[in-house]
Design a protein around this motif. Structure first.
Motif, PDB file in Angstrom:
ATOM      1  N   VAL A  65      34.725  41.450 -13.131  1.00 12.55           N
ATOM      2  CA  VAL A  65      35.767  41.605 -14.264  1.00 12.55           C
ATOM      3  C   VAL A  65      35.076  42.935 -14.511  1.00 12.55           C
ATOM      4  N   GLY A  66      35.739  43.722 -14.788  1.00 11.08           N
ATOM      5  CA  GLY A  66      34.934  44.789 -15.396  1.00 11.08           C
ATOM      6  C   GLY A  66      33.039  45.429 -14.445  1.00 11.08           C
ATOM      7  N   MET A  67      32.322  45.216 -15.484  1.00 13.87           N
ATOM      8  CA  MET A  67      30.821  45.254 -15.275  1.00 13.87           C
ATOM      9  C   MET A  67      30.767  43.889 -15.304  1.00 13.87           C
ATOM     10  N   SER A  68      30.902  43.049 -16.047  1.00 17.20           N
ATOM     11  CA  SER A  68      30.817  41.727 -15.623  1.00 17.20           C
ATOM     12  C   SER A  68      30.990  40.709 -14.716  1.00 17.20           C
ATOM     13  N   THR A  69      30.584  40.354 -14.422  1.00 18.85           N
ATOM     14  CA  THR A  69      31.035  38.448 -13.561  1.00 18.85           C
ATOM     15  C   THR A  69      31.675  37.511 -14.344  1.00 18.85           C
ATOM     16  N   VAL A  70      32.346  37.178 -13.995  1.00 14.22           N
ATOM     17  CA  VAL A  70      33.057  35.776 -14.930  1.00 14.22           C
ATOM     18  C   VAL A  70      32.895  34.710 -13.792  1.00 14.22           C
ATOM     19  N   TYR A  71      32.549  33.839 -14.074  1.00 14.08           N
ATOM     20  CA  TYR A  71      32.527  31.968 -14.059  1.00 14.08           C
ATOM     21  C   TYR A  71      33.343  31.455 -14.031  1.00 14.08           C
ATOM     22  N   SER A  72      34.056  30.887 -12.583  1.00 21.80           N
ATOM     23  CA  SER A  72      35.266  29.962 -12.922  1.00 21.80           C
ATOM     24  C   SER A  72      34.341  27.922 -12.119  1.00 21.80           C
ATOM     25  N   ASP A  73      34.722  27.043 -13.502  1.00 21.71           N
ATOM     26  CA  ASP A  73      33.635  25.833 -13.231  1.00 21.71           C
ATOM     27  C   ASP A  73      35.119  25.010 -12.310  1.00 21.71           C
ATOM     28  N   TYR A  74      34.828  24.471 -11.619  1.00 22.98           N
ATOM     29  CA  TYR A  74      35.399  23.697 -10.769  1.00 22.98           C
ATOM     30  C   TYR A  74      35.255  22.216 -10.777  1.00 22.98           C
ATOM     31  N   THR A  75      35.270  20.980 -11.027  1.00 22.50           N
ATOM     32  CA  THR A  75      34.664  19.652 -11.314  1.00 22.50           C
ATOM     33  C   THR A  75      35.845  18.753 -10.728  1.00 22.50           C
ATOM     34  N   ALA A  76      35.286  17.760 -10.263  1.00 19.75           N
ATOM     35  CA  ALA A  76      37.005  17.050 -10.521  1.00 19.75           C
ATOM     36  C   ALA A  76      35.785  15.784 -10.110  1.00 19.75           C
ATOM     37  N   HIS A  77      36.183  14.080 -10.495  1.00 17.45           N
ATOM     38  CA  HIS A  77      35.489  13.282 -10.352  1.00 17.45           C
ATOM     39  C   HIS A  77      36.286  11.806  -9.907  1.00 17.45           C
ATOM     40  N   GLU A  78      35.935  10.966  -9.170  1.00 14.89           N
ATOM     41  CA  GLU A  78      37.322   9.610  -8.632  1.00 14.89           C
ATOM     42  C   GLU A  78      36.048   8.518  -9.254  1.00 14.89           C
ATOM     43  N   THR A  79      36.561   7.941  -9.722  1.00 12.48           N
ATOM     44  CA  THR A  79      35.451   6.617  -9.932  1.00 12.48           C
ATOM     45  C   THR A  79      35.988   5.371  -9.186  1.00 12.48           C
ATOM     46  N   TYR A  80      34.788   4.366  -8.345  1.00 13.91           N
ATOM     47  CA  TYR A  80      35.432   3.668  -7.974  1.00 13.91           C
ATOM     48  C   TYR A  80      34.841   2.124  -8.266  1.00 13.91           C
ATOM     49  N   LEU A  81      33.757   2.195  -9.264  1.00 13.34           N
ATOM     50  CA  LEU A  81      32.924   1.044  -9.503  1.00 13.34           C
ATOM     51  C   LEU A  81      33.013   1.312 -11.250  1.00 13.34           C
ATOM     52  N   GLN A  82      33.170   0.321 -11.390  1.00 16.85           N
ATOM     53  CA  GLN A  82      32.746   1.056 -12.992  1.00 16.85           C
ATOM     54  C   GLN A  82      32.796  -0.697 -13.857  1.00 16.85           C
ATOM     55  N   ARG A  83      31.538  -1.278 -14.109  1.00 18.55           N
ATOM     56  CA  ARG A  83      31.703  -2.692 -14.988  1.00 18.55           C
ATOM     57  C   ARG A  83      30.478  -2.830 -15.526  1.00 18.55           C
ATOM     58  N   CYS A  84      30.287  -3.761 -16.336  1.00 22.87           N
ATOM     59  CA  CYS A  84      29.421  -4.167 -17.930  1.00 22.87           C
ATOM     60  C   CYS A  84      29.135  -5.874 -17.248  1.00 22.87           C
ATOM     61  N   GLN A  85      27.964  -6.335 -17.922  1.00 22.04           N
ATOM     62  CA  GLN A  85      27.432  -7.191 -17.590  1.00 22.04           C
ATOM     63  C   GLN A  85      26.742  -8.260 -19.056  1.00 22.04           C
ATOM     64  N   PRO A  86      26.895  -8.008 -20.084  1.00 23.58           N
ATOM     65  CA  PRO A  86      25.901  -7.961 -21.429  1.00 23.58           C
ATOM     66  C   PRO A  86      24.856  -9.007 -20.629  1.00 23.58           C
ATOM     67  N   LEU A  87      23.237  -9.414 -21.043  1.00 25.77           N
ATOM     68  CA  LEU A  87      22.783  -9.985 -20.370  1.00 25.77           C
ATOM     69  C   LEU A  87      22.040 -11.317 -21.707  1.00 25.77           C
ATOM     70  N   ILE A  88      21.935 -10.254 -22.586  1.00 27.94           N
ATOM     71  CA  ILE A  88      21.708 -10.957 -23.978  1.00 27.94           C
ATOM     72  C   ILE A  88      22.674 -10.338 -24.904  1.00 27.94           C
ATOM     73  N   GLY A  89      23.677 -10.984 -25.613  1.00 24.33           N
ATOM     74  CA  GLY A  89      24.825 -10.401 -26.493  1.00 24.33           C
ATOM     75  C   GLY A  89      24.045  -9.739 -27.999  1.00 24.33           C
ATOM     76  N   ASP A  90      25.022  -9.164 -28.159  1.00 18.38           N
ATOM     77  CA  ASP A  90      24.789  -7.996 -28.941  1.00 18.38           C
ATOM     78  C   ASP A  90      26.042  -8.643 -30.581  1.00 18.38           C
ATOM     79  N   ASN A  91      25.248  -9.984 -31.039  1.00 17.21           N
ATOM     80  CA  ASN A  91      26.183 -10.393 -31.836  1.00 17.21           C
ATOM     81  C   ASN A  91      24.983 -10.451 -33.232  1.00 17.21           C
TER      82      ASN A  91
END
Length: 404
Positions: A65-91
């Motif tokens: 664009v003119g005298m400079s270069t403009v960059y477009s960011d293309y990003t995508a995510h797809e989650t397959y696994l998301q788990r949490c298990q407490p081993l010592i509870g925060d009580n």
């Protein structure tokens, strides 16, 4: 430093079966333990274990664009696994761990449908577990361990056992004058193959031009990344062969020309933002004219024809022998494939650097992606018999024509 000196070891261990690499498939149990070895009493607020699986696609595109270069960011995510298990509870209370070694077991049920682990130029599919240790008046201490998922692709299905065939022709021109036509027709026995197998190629190449042409065949890996409605592709040659030159006005016939599939990752077809596909490309170099190209689709699977053992066993137990074989290195020297630009036309050769040479050190090919390739390399030979089980009948013998 006071807290750090109390911790001798803080690590993660996964139960990966008899093999050295943790390899899983969808629906299996992911189990292991967090190991915490302390030199003296350690005050702990909480200890938790997380399991993650994420597909990512990312690249930048520049626009002037003119005298400079403009960059477009293309990003995508797809989650397959998301788990949490407490081993010592925060009580709100503080747990004091005495000096010594402490193990905290954990188990996660993996979802039934996962994408195969993959590392590409513009994206990846990664899985990992992470433990977080919370202590009073101290920063959170974390430890992370990656694991691999290989989703089985059984080629013993009607779709993947179906033969693939096609035909193409091209008119050779020079200075707007026709120099004749080159045509190619090709067929392979099926669509699905596994690494280590040989693809027999049946083809006819007719050279009706006044020039000598050269046929080639190659297996192409196509990586496709999708983000924000845009796509980015990377293509590379994973194996290739070069046929004999065909003189002017001659025909060449391939009666099952062999093309061996090297150790490559399986096809990834179910991920919405990242796909890994394969094609068999028949190419004819025509001097003075762009190449004649014919493509036949391929699917690289993990379960070969008539596999050994039970298909219901875990991935890690099925492929443990193959992982042992990989550690010893490849015993046969493979010929390095050519660059992708040598087997395609110029406008297709973008984003396609050559693959690493198979003569590189063995660790370049180490990894769970190739864990399944030995299962069919060590098949026993067919049973031997001196009696032909299918003797030819007299009607099946055709007499030779003496006038031919």
């Amino acid at each position: 430093m006071h807290h750090l000196s109390q911790i001798r070891h803080f690590m993660l261990e996964l139960d990966c079966g008899p093999g050295p690499v943790a390899v899983y498939r969808g629906g299996e149990l992911l189990s292991g333990r967090v190991v915490l070895d302390v030199t003296r009493g350690l005050r702990v607020k909480a200890l938790a274990i997380y399991a993650w699986g994420l597909a990512t696609a990312h690249w930048l595109e520049g626009k002037t664009v003119g005298m400079s270069t403009v960059y477009s960011d293309y990003t995508a995510h797809e989650t397959y696994l998301q788990r949490c298990q407490p081993l010592i509870g925060d009580n709100g209370d503080v747990t004091v761990l005495p000096a010594g070694r402490h193990e905290f077991a954990f188990t996660f049920q993996l979802p039934e449908s996962l994408a195969t682990s993959f590392e590409g130029k513009h994206g990846s599919v990664r899985y990992w577990v992470k433990a977080k240790l919370h202590r009073p008046w101290s920063t959170v201490k974390t430890v992370k361990k990656e694991f691999t998922v290989i989703e089985p692709i059984d080629i013993n299905t009607p779709t993947l056992l179906a033969p693939q065939a096609g035909a193409k022709e091209k008119l050779a021109r020079a200075w707007y004058c026709s120099r004749g036509q080159v045509s190619v027709s090709a067929k392979i026995d099926r669509k699905g193959y596994t690494p280590g197998e040989v693809i027999p190629i049946f083809a006819e190449i007719d050279n009706c031009t006044s020039r000598t042409v050269v046929p080639k065949a190659a297996i192409i890996q196509v990586q496709t990344f999708t983000a924000r409605g845009a796509k980015k592709q990377k293509k590379c040659v994973v194996a290739s062969i070069v046929g004999d030159s065909i003189a002017a006005h001659k025909r060449e016939v391939w009666h099952g020309r062999a093309l061996k599939i090297p150790p490559v990752g399986p096809s990834i077809l179910e991920c919405h933002i990242l796909r890994v596909e394969y094609v068999l490309k028949i190419c004819v170099d025509i001097p003075g004219t762009s190449k004649l190209l014919l493509e036949l689709p391929l699917v690289i699977g993990t379960i070969p024809l008539h596999p050994f053992g039970s298909r219901t066993s875990s991935v890690s137990s099925q492929y443990s022998v193959n992982l042992d074989w990989l550690r010893t290195g490849i015993t046969e020297q493979l010929e390095a494939p050519p660059e992708y630009s040598l087997v395609v036309s110029g406008n297709e050769s973008l984003e396609s650097p050559p693959l690493p040479c198979p003569n590189s050190p063995p660790n370049l090919l180490e990894g769970p992606f190739f864990a399944y390739i030995q299962e069919f390399r060590l098949r026993p030979p067919p049973l031997y018999s001196e009696v032909d089980p299918n003797p030819p009948s007299e009607n099946s013998i055709r007499p030779r024509c003496m006038t031919c």
